[in-house]
Design a protein around this motif. Structure first.
Motif, PDB file in Angstrom:
ATOM      1  N   THR A   1       0.999  -1.244  -0.085  1.00 60.32           N
ATOM      2  CA  THR A   1      -0.008   0.056   0.046  1.00 60.32           C
ATOM      3  C   THR A   1       0.843   1.402   0.091  1.00 60.32           C
ATOM      4  OG1 THR A   1      -1.715  -1.219   1.260  1.00 60.32           O
ATOM      5  CG2 THR A   1      -1.789   1.278   1.190  1.00 60.32           C
ATOM      6  N   GLY A   2       1.960   1.352   0.832  1.00 59.77           N
ATOM      7  CA  GLY A   2       3.124   2.349   0.700  1.00 59.77           C
ATOM      8  C   GLY A   2       3.551   2.638  -0.710  1.00 59.77           C
ATOM      9  N   GLN A   3       3.657   1.470  -1.408  1.00 59.35           N
ATOM     10  CA  GLN A   3       4.042   1.737  -2.871  1.00 59.35           C
ATOM     11  C   GLN A   3       3.026   2.392  -3.864  1.00 59.35           C
ATOM     12  OE1 GLN A   3       6.991  -1.008  -4.822  1.00 59.35           O
ATOM     13  NE2 GLN A   3       5.821  -2.612  -3.711  1.00 59.35           N
ATOM     14  N   ALA A   4       1.742   1.757  -3.549  1.00 57.30           N
ATOM     15  CA  ALA A   4       0.551   2.614  -4.204  1.00 57.30           C
ATOM     16  C   ALA A   4       0.777   3.847  -3.791  1.00 57.30           C
ATOM     17  CB  ALA A   4      -0.683   1.784  -3.947  1.00 57.30           C
ATOM     18  N   VAL A   5       0.805   4.390  -2.867  1.00 58.34           N
ATOM     19  CA  VAL A   5       0.889   5.900  -2.502  1.00 58.34           C
ATOM     20  C   VAL A   5       1.942   6.511  -3.007  1.00 58.34           C
ATOM     21  CG1 VAL A   5       1.027   7.426  -0.403  1.00 58.34           C
ATOM     22  CG2 VAL A   5      -0.520   5.542  -0.200  1.00 58.34           C
ATOM     23  N   ALA A   6       3.332   5.788  -3.026  1.00 51.43           N
ATOM     24  CA  ALA A   6       4.187   6.471  -3.761  1.00 51.43           C
ATOM     25  C   ALA A   6       3.996   6.796  -5.320  1.00 51.43           C
ATOM     26  CB  ALA A   6       5.488   5.618  -3.620  1.00 51.43           C
ATOM     27  N   HIS A   7       3.489   5.768  -5.736  1.00 46.89           N
ATOM     28  CA  HIS A   7       3.265   5.973  -7.398  1.00 46.89           C
ATOM     29  C   HIS A   7       1.916   7.148  -7.500  1.00 46.89           C
ATOM     30  CE1 HIS A   7       4.766   2.240  -8.155  1.00 46.89           C
ATOM     31  NE2 HIS A   7       4.472   2.322  -9.497  1.00 46.89           N
ATOM     32  N   LEU A   8       1.211   7.195  -6.409  1.00 49.70           N
ATOM     33  CA  LEU A   8       0.100   8.271  -6.655  1.00 49.70           C
ATOM     34  C   LEU A   8       0.765   9.589  -6.304  1.00 49.70           C
ATOM     35  CD1 LEU A   8      -3.318   8.153  -4.642  1.00 49.70           C
ATOM     36  CD2 LEU A   8      -1.939  10.028  -4.771  1.00 49.70           C
ATOM     37  N   SER A   9       1.929   9.758  -5.450  1.00 51.42           N
ATOM     38  CA  SER A   9       2.292  11.035  -5.045  1.00 51.42           C
ATOM     39  C   SER A   9       3.070  11.615  -6.285  1.00 51.42           C
ATOM     40  CB  SER A   9       3.365  10.961  -3.824  1.00 51.42           C
ATOM     41  OG  SER A   9       4.542  10.052  -4.275  1.00 51.42           O
ATOM     42  N   VAL A  10       3.839  10.753  -6.940  1.00 53.56           N
ATOM     43  CA  VAL A  10       4.487  11.006  -8.135  1.00 53.56           C
ATOM     44  C   VAL A  10       3.498  11.439  -9.481  1.00 53.56           C
ATOM     45  CG1 VAL A  10       6.220  10.046 -10.367  1.00 53.56           C
ATOM     46  CG2 VAL A  10       6.611   9.528  -7.712  1.00 53.56           C
ATOM     47  N   GLN A  11       2.505  10.736  -9.395  1.00 50.74           N
ATOM     48  CA  GLN A  11       1.511  11.178 -10.378  1.00 50.74           C
ATOM     49  C   GLN A  11       0.922  12.771 -10.015  1.00 50.74           C
ATOM     50  OE1 GLN A  11       0.592   9.719 -13.112  1.00 50.74           O
ATOM     51  NE2 GLN A  11      -0.862  11.452 -13.766  1.00 50.74           N
ATOM     52  N   ALA A  12       0.791  12.791  -8.709  1.00 49.64           N
ATOM     53  CA  ALA A  12       0.152  14.405  -7.962  1.00 49.64           C
ATOM     54  C   ALA A  12       1.427  15.110  -8.721  1.00 49.64           C
ATOM     55  CB  ALA A  12       0.297  14.200  -6.425  1.00 49.64           C
ATOM     56  N   GLN A  13       2.428  15.025  -8.606  1.00 51.33           N
ATOM     57  CA  GLN A  13       3.483  16.001  -8.914  1.00 51.33           C
ATOM     58  C   GLN A  13       3.255  16.090 -10.439  1.00 51.33           C
ATOM     59  OE1 GLN A  13       5.580  17.635  -6.810  1.00 51.33           O
ATOM     60  NE2 GLN A  13       6.834  18.635  -8.138  1.00 51.33           N
ATOM     61  N   HIS A  14       3.285  15.198 -11.197  1.00 55.25           N
ATOM     62  CA  HIS A  14       3.030  15.304 -12.696  1.00 55.25           C
ATOM     63  C   HIS A  14       1.775  16.241 -12.914  1.00 55.25           C
ATOM     64  CE1 HIS A  14       2.946  14.554 -16.809  1.00 55.25           C
ATOM     65  NE2 HIS A  14       1.694  13.959 -16.703  1.00 55.25           N
ATOM     66  N   GLU A  15       0.697  16.056 -12.106  1.00 51.11           N
ATOM     67  CA  GLU A  15      -0.194  16.858 -12.422  1.00 51.11           C
ATOM     68  C   GLU A  15      -0.482  18.358 -12.160  1.00 51.11           C
ATOM     69  OE1 GLU A  15      -3.245  15.408 -14.081  1.00 51.11           O
ATOM     70  OE2 GLU A  15      -2.480  13.492 -14.408  1.00 51.11           O
ATOM     71  N   GLY A  16       0.750  18.760 -11.216  1.00 46.70           N
ATOM     72  CA  GLY A  16       0.856  19.963 -10.746  1.00 46.70           C
ATOM     73  C   GLY A  16       0.077  20.155  -9.428  1.00 46.70           C
ATOM     74  N   LEU A  17      -0.251  19.110  -8.651  1.00 45.55           N
ATOM     75  CA  LEU A  17      -0.984  18.931  -7.626  1.00 45.55           C
ATOM     76  C   LEU A  17      -0.002  18.951  -6.205  1.00 45.55           C
ATOM     77  CD1 LEU A  17      -3.820  16.627  -8.455  1.00 45.55           C
ATOM     78  CD2 LEU A  17      -4.040  19.006  -7.928  1.00 45.55           C
ATOM     79  N   ALA A  18      -0.374  19.350  -5.291  1.00 43.20           N
ATOM     80  CA  ALA A  18       0.297  19.262  -3.898  1.00 43.20           C
ATOM     81  C   ALA A  18      -0.349  18.078  -2.994  1.00 43.20           C
ATOM     82  CB  ALA A  18       0.089  20.411  -3.048  1.00 43.20           C
ATOM     83  N   LEU A  19       0.679  17.392  -2.592  1.00 43.89           N
ATOM     84  CA  LEU A  19       0.157  16.202  -1.624  1.00 43.89           C
ATOM     85  C   LEU A  19       0.681  16.052  -0.469  1.00 43.89           C
ATOM     86  CD1 LEU A  19      -1.585  13.177  -1.494  1.00 43.89           C
ATOM     87  CD2 LEU A  19       0.813  12.280  -2.561  1.00 43.89           C
ATOM     88  N   HIS A  20       0.268  16.119   0.616  1.00 40.93           N
ATOM     89  CA  HIS A  20       0.904  15.780   2.046  1.00 40.93           C
ATOM     90  C   HIS A  20       0.202  14.509   2.846  1.00 40.93           C
ATOM     91  CE1 HIS A  20       3.262  18.030   5.261  1.00 40.93           C
ATOM     92  NE2 HIS A  20       2.644  16.896   5.855  1.00 40.93           N
ATOM     93  N   GLN A  21       0.957  13.731   3.346  1.00 41.30           N
ATOM     94  CA  GLN A  21       0.534  12.352   3.466  1.00 41.30           C
ATOM     95  C   GLN A  21       0.689  12.575   5.169  1.00 41.30           C
ATOM     96  OE1 GLN A  21       2.829   9.018   2.106  1.00 41.30           O
ATOM     97  NE2 GLN A  21       3.515  10.355   0.468  1.00 41.30           N
ATOM     98  N   LEU A  22      -0.446  12.207   5.817  1.00 44.41           N
ATOM     99  CA  LEU A  22      -0.714  12.340   7.181  1.00 44.41           C
ATOM    100  C   LEU A  22      -0.971  11.141   7.936  1.00 44.41           C
ATOM    101  CD1 LEU A  22      -3.450  15.039   6.821  1.00 44.41           C
ATOM    102  CD2 LEU A  22      -1.317  15.480   7.030  1.00 44.41           C
ATOM    103  N   GLY A  23       0.072  10.897   8.825  1.00 44.14           N
ATOM    104  CA  GLY A  23       0.209   9.878   9.906  1.00 44.14           C
ATOM    105  C   GLY A  23      -0.929  10.296  11.279  1.00 44.14           C
ATOM    106  N   GLY A  24      -1.104  11.605  11.297  1.00 40.70           N
ATOM    107  CA  GLY A  24      -1.625  11.973  12.757  1.00 40.70           C
ATOM    108  C   GLY A  24      -3.251  12.166  12.655  1.00 40.70           C
ATOM    109  N   PHE A  25      -3.743  10.741  12.720  1.00 38.36           N
ATOM    110  CA  PHE A  25      -5.338  10.834  12.768  1.00 38.36           C
ATOM    111  C   PHE A  25      -5.796   9.667  13.546  1.00 38.36           C
ATOM    112  CE2 PHE A  25      -4.138   7.792   9.682  1.00 38.36           C
ATOM    113  CZ  PHE A  25      -4.921   6.875   9.281  1.00 38.36           C
ATOM    114  N   ASP A  26      -6.949   9.660  13.979  1.00 36.63           N
ATOM    115  CA  ASP A  26      -7.530   8.571  14.715  1.00 36.63           C
ATOM    116  C   ASP A  26      -8.027   7.457  13.756  1.00 36.63           C
ATOM    117  OD1 ASP A  26      -9.231   7.312  16.310  1.00 36.63           O
ATOM    118  OD2 ASP A  26      -9.493   8.784  17.599  1.00 36.63           O
ATOM    119  N   ARG A  27      -7.058   6.479  14.073  1.00 35.82           N
ATOM    120  CA  ARG A  27      -7.500   5.286  13.117  1.00 35.82           C
ATOM    121  C   ARG A  27      -8.624   4.588  13.374  1.00 35.82           C
ATOM    122  NH1 ARG A  27      -2.621   6.715  12.966  1.00 35.82           N
ATOM    123  NH2 ARG A  27      -1.233   6.266  11.460  1.00 35.82           N
TER     124      ARG A  27
END
Length: 201
Positions: free
Chosen positions: A111-137
């Motif tokens: 799943t981490g790999q999938a998010v890494a792929h998503l983050s690179v695509q976001a960069q390509h799309e000119g989007l900002a992406l911030h990953q948050l671990g601070g949340f109530d699971r």
């Protein structure tokens, strides 16, 4: 104000990797187009996974919806200070057992790999992406009515970077600070130099 944080590397990297960073200053009126959202999820969908199990799962909440408010309210207080301006909050979860009940020990890694792929695509799309671990699971799991085998791992704040966004002083300073990483040599594990020992009889 445009903030560039191109990575300082020992050899050149692809710009999508070298220029990617995780801003908190987001454009509070930007709306995420359907085509770009689909591109992000497609990039994640085509990530590699152990035995092609594809354990990643996503829940997308766009700003202005009740779902967005509900996900935002599960974030740690420090993240709520700025993540409210995201165009969308994406909950990422991992399916940790298969349909037959067998454990999937690599689910979080994949799943981490999938998010890494998503983050690179976001960069390509000119989007900002911030990953948050601070949340109530637990709250997120209850909100999405997830089975026990589907474990929330991270929330992604997706939007368009806004260098003029108002942030608390400490966070504003971090927006301007240079990116830092450990030197490459510090990441390399030493290999044994002598002959391999025979196992004890």
């Amino acid at each position: 104000m445009t903030v560039r944080k191109t990575a300082v590397t020992t050899v050149p990297l692809h710009p999508l990797l070298a220029e990617r960073w995780s801003p908190r200053g987001l454009d509070a009126v930007h709306e995420l187009p359907d085509a770009q959202l689909t591109a992000l999820l497609e990039a994640a969908r085509w990530a590699p996974s152990a035995s092609n199990t594809q354990p990643w799962r996503f829940a997308v909440a766009r700003r202005g919806t009740d779902a967005f408010t509900a996900v935002r309210d599960t974030l740690a207080a420090g993240n709520q200070l700025w993540a409210h301006a995201a165009s969308a909050l994406v909950v990422v979860a991992a399916q940790t057992t298969g349909p037959d009940g067998a454990p999937r020990p690599w689910a979080a890694y994949d799943t981490g790999q999938a998010v890494a792929h998503l983050s690179v695509q976001a960069q390509h799309e000119g989007l900002a992406l911030h990953q948050l671990g601070g949340f109530d699971r637990d709250r997120v799991a209850a909100l999405l009515d997830l089975p026990a085998a589907v474990v929330p791992l991270v929330v992604l704040a997706v939007g368009r970077h806004d260098g003029q966004a108002e942030l608390p002083e400490a966070l504003a300073a971090r927006e301007q600070a240079p990116r830092e990483r450990l030197p490459l040599d510090a990441l390399l594990l030493p290999l044994p130099t002598g002959p391999a020992e025979e196992p004890a009889a």
